[in-house]
Design a protein around this motif. Sequence first.
Motif, PDB file in Angstrom:
ATOM      1  N   GLU A 151       1.773   1.104  -2.145  1.00 37.42           N
ATOM      2  CA  GLU A 151       2.354   0.808  -0.830  1.00 37.42           C
ATOM      3  C   GLU A 151       2.488  -0.674  -0.486  1.00 37.42           C
ATOM      4  O   GLU A 151       3.082  -1.019   0.528  1.00 37.42           O
TER       5      GLU A 151
ATOM      6  N   ASN B  90       5.474  -4.297   1.023  1.00 35.87           N
ATOM      7  CA  ASN B  90       6.054  -3.815   2.271  1.00 35.87           C
ATOM      8  C   ASN B  90       6.007  -4.977   3.269  1.00 35.87           C
ATOM      9  O   ASN B  90       4.942  -5.569   3.486  1.00 35.87           O
TER      10      ASN B  90
ATOM     11  N   PHE C 174       3.284  -6.069   5.775  1.00 36.52           N
ATOM     12  CA  PHE C 174       2.157  -6.963   5.499  1.00 36.52           C
ATOM     13  C   PHE C 174       2.634  -8.417   5.604  1.00 36.52           C
ATOM     14  O   PHE C 174       3.694  -8.769   5.078  1.00 36.52           O
TER      15      PHE C 174
ATOM     16  N   ASP D 146       6.391   1.144  -4.290  1.00 39.14           N
ATOM     17  CA  ASP D 146       7.224   1.250  -3.097  1.00 39.14           C
ATOM     18  C   ASP D 146       7.728  -0.146  -2.740  1.00 39.14           C
ATOM     19  O   ASP D 146       6.981  -1.120  -2.839  1.00 39.14           O
TER      20      ASP D 146
ATOM     21  N   ILE E 212      12.437  11.377  -1.746  1.00 42.25           N
ATOM     22  CA  ILE E 212      11.412  11.832  -0.799  1.00 42.25           C
ATOM     23  C   ILE E 212      12.122  12.326   0.453  1.00 42.25           C
ATOM     24  O   ILE E 212      12.920  11.596   1.054  1.00 42.25           O
TER      25      ILE E 212
ATOM     26  N   LEU F  97      11.633  13.970   4.242  1.00 41.45           N
ATOM     27  CA  LEU F  97      10.657  14.135   5.319  1.00 41.45           C
ATOM     28  C   LEU F  97      10.881  15.475   6.014  1.00 41.45           C
ATOM     29  O   LEU F  97      12.028  15.876   6.207  1.00 41.45           O
TER      30      LEU F  97
ATOM     31  N   ASP G   5       7.594  15.285   2.107  1.00 40.83           N
ATOM     32  CA  ASP G   5       6.579  14.527   2.860  1.00 40.83           C
ATOM     33  C   ASP G   5       6.390  15.187   4.220  1.00 40.83           C
ATOM     34  O   ASP G   5       7.291  15.141   5.058  1.00 40.83           O
TER      35      ASP G   5
ATOM     36  N   GLY H 199       2.527   9.420   3.362  1.00 44.08           N
ATOM     37  CA  GLY H 199       2.100   8.040   3.584  1.00 44.08           C
ATOM     38  C   GLY H 199       0.627   8.101   3.947  1.00 44.08           C
ATOM     39  O   GLY H 199       0.282   8.263   5.107  1.00 44.08           O
TER      40      GLY H 199
ATOM     41  N   SER I 275      -1.953   6.056   4.097  1.00 45.35           N
ATOM     42  CA  SER I 275      -2.600   5.083   4.993  1.00 45.35           C
ATOM     43  C   SER I 275      -2.234   5.305   6.453  1.00 45.35           C
ATOM     44  O   SER I 275      -2.935   4.823   7.351  1.00 45.35           O
ATOM     45  N   ASN I 276      -1.124   6.034   6.697  1.00 47.51           N
ATOM     46  CA  ASN I 276      -0.765   6.341   8.090  1.00 47.51           C
ATOM     47  C   ASN I 276      -1.925   7.004   8.822  1.00 47.51           C
ATOM     48  O   ASN I 276      -2.139   6.782  10.006  1.00 47.51           O
TER      49      ASN I 276
ATOM     50  N   GLN J  44      -4.378   4.582  10.384  1.00 49.72           N
ATOM     51  CA  GLN J  44      -3.898   3.412  11.122  1.00 49.72           C
ATOM     52  C   GLN J  44      -4.600   3.301  12.463  1.00 49.72           C
ATOM     53  O   GLN J  44      -4.719   4.273  13.198  1.00 49.72           O
TER      54      GLN J  44
ATOM     55  N   ARG K 284     -11.320   2.769   7.548  1.00 46.98           N
ATOM     56  CA  ARG K 284     -10.025   3.227   7.004  1.00 46.98           C
ATOM     57  C   ARG K 284     -10.130   3.776   5.598  1.00 46.98           C
ATOM     58  O   ARG K 284      -9.588   4.832   5.288  1.00 46.98           O
TER      59      ARG K 284
ATOM     60  N   ILE L 114       1.853   7.877  -1.187  1.00 49.74           N
ATOM     61  CA  ILE L 114       2.124   6.450  -1.049  1.00 49.74           C
ATOM     62  C   ILE L 114       0.805   5.894  -0.515  1.00 49.74           C
ATOM     63  O   ILE L 114       0.363   6.289   0.571  1.00 49.74           O
TER      64      ILE L 114
HETATM   65  N1  THG Z   1       6.231   8.416   4.373  1.00 50.77           N
HETATM   66  C1  THG Z   1       7.141   7.882   3.534  1.00 50.77           C
HETATM   67  N2  THG Z   1       7.272   6.555   3.354  1.00 50.77           N
HETATM   68  C2  THG Z   1       6.502   5.702   4.068  1.00 50.77           C
HETATM   69  C3  THG Z   1       5.536   6.198   4.955  1.00 50.77           C
HETATM   70  C4  THG Z   1       5.411   7.601   5.113  1.00 50.77           C
HETATM   71  N3  THG Z   1       6.643   4.362   3.897  1.00 50.77           N
HETATM   72  C5  THG Z   1       5.943   3.434   4.730  1.00 50.77           C
HETATM   73  C6  THG Z   1       4.588   3.996   5.132  1.00 50.77           C
HETATM   74  N4  THG Z   1       4.720   5.324   5.641  1.00 50.77           N
HETATM   75  C7  THG Z   1       3.655   4.003   3.939  1.00 50.77           C
HETATM   76  N5  THG Z   1       3.178   2.682   3.675  1.00 50.77           N
HETATM   77  C8  THG Z   1       2.205   2.097   4.452  1.00 50.77           C
HETATM   78  C9  THG Z   1       1.922   0.770   4.215  1.00 50.77           C
HETATM   79  C10 THG Z   1       0.949   0.142   4.955  1.00 50.77           C
HETATM   80  C11 THG Z   1       0.264   0.829   5.938  1.00 50.77           C
HETATM   81  C12 THG Z   1       0.534   2.153   6.175  1.00 50.77           C
HETATM   82  C13 THG Z   1       1.513   2.801   5.421  1.00 50.77           C
HETATM   83  C14 THG Z   1      -0.749   0.139   6.761  1.00 50.77           C
HETATM   84  N6  THG Z   1      -0.547  -1.130   7.071  1.00 50.77           N
HETATM   85  C15 THG Z   1      -1.443  -1.932   7.844  1.00 50.77           C
HETATM   86  C16 THG Z   1      -1.570  -1.384   9.272  1.00 50.77           C
HETATM   87  O1  THG Z   1      -0.573  -0.931   9.841  1.00 50.77           O
HETATM   88  O2  THG Z   1      -2.662  -1.438   9.797  1.00 50.77           O
HETATM   89  C17 THG Z   1      -0.891  -3.341   7.923  1.00 50.77           C
HETATM   90  C18 THG Z   1      -1.987  -4.311   7.793  1.00 50.77           C
HETATM   91  C19 THG Z   1      -1.477  -5.722   7.748  1.00 50.77           C
HETATM   92  O3  THG Z   1      -0.558  -6.048   8.494  1.00 50.77           O
HETATM   93  O4  THG Z   1      -2.008  -6.497   6.957  1.00 50.77           O
HETATM   94  O5  THG Z   1      -1.721   0.739   7.148  1.00 50.77           O
HETATM   95  O6  THG Z   1       4.597   8.139   5.882  1.00 50.77           O
HETATM   96  N7  THG Z   1       7.909   8.720   2.834  1.00 50.77           N
END
Ligand code: THG
Length: 265
Positions: free
Chosen positions: A6, A9, A12, A43, A120, A122, A160, A196, A198-199, A202, A207, A227
């Motif tokens: 991930e 992107n 970040f 990604d 992918i 959704l 997804d 995703g 990490s979503n 968030q 985490r 991801i």
């Molecule tokens: N489904 C699909 N694609 C996707 C997502 C999804 N692409 C984007 C995203 N969601 C998946 N990628 C991330 C990348 C980073 C984070 C979450 C999902 C993340 N970022 C930190 C935050 O928001 O706290 C940023 C921290 C920083 O700025 O340093 O958690 O669901 N198909």
Amino acid sequence: MIAIAERINGMFKDVRQAIADKNKKVIQDLARRQAEAGAAYLDVNVGTAARDQTGAMKWLVETIQEVVKTPLALDSQKLEVIKAGLEVADKPVLINSCQADPEKLDTYFALCSEKNASLICLTMDKEGVSQDVAKRLDNAMTILTKAQEHNVPVEHIFIDPIFLPVNVDQRQPKIILEVIQQIRLMSDPPPHITCGLSNISQGAANRSLINRTAVVMFAAAGMDSAICDVLDKELMDAWITAEMLLNKMIYSDDYIKAAIASLRR
Ligand code: THG
């Protein structure tokens, strides 16, 4: 298991800055480290800050391809940005993503056929992120039906179910477990299921712990892709261990090392 890395992107700060400065080193370091960690795809998302999104996508794709062979997941809501990435990609990509809207699916599946790409999809439609099981399953069926109409093989489809942060709606993870199990039953072989990851954490504390617990739970329900932050070794180790316990890989004392070696492309 198909880990989609991930970190490249524009969400970040370091990546956003690297895009603005055309700083190849930052991007290429991330590409190498994520490939080394076992990513099946990298990604690539230019973020929302980039002024020229199609130009930024092309630059990122070319910059990454200079140093790694790992295939790319072109991540944008905008078709023109995806197409810009496709123009310069040197091998088949994973397109990320398309909503479960019949017209959009027609456009994206035609593009997949032309470019031998995977997609992918959704389980959300025009009305937004569906919060319940039934609506998500309806959308999954629309996706699979459309894929068949376009002769896109099911191995090229990643569904997804859309993960929302646990602090936004705590009922969602359990609902998604059910969704994953049901999607697996819709076709044989089933489509890939991704998310995703990490979503889900968030805005939450702990985490990494939340992410790795979630990946184990969802993998057990049948999710075979995510991801995610492949640089989080504890996350990758937990996921690999879940796959081993699910009998998807053979146990040896060195199973983690063996798994990561086999994941590298
Ligand atoms: N489904 C699909 N694609 C996707 C997502 C999804 N692409 C984007 C995203 N969601 C998946 N990628 C991330 C990348 C980073 C984070 C979450 C999902 C993340 N970022 C930190 C935050 O928001 O706290 C940023 C921290 C920083 O700025 O340093 O958690 O669901 N198909």
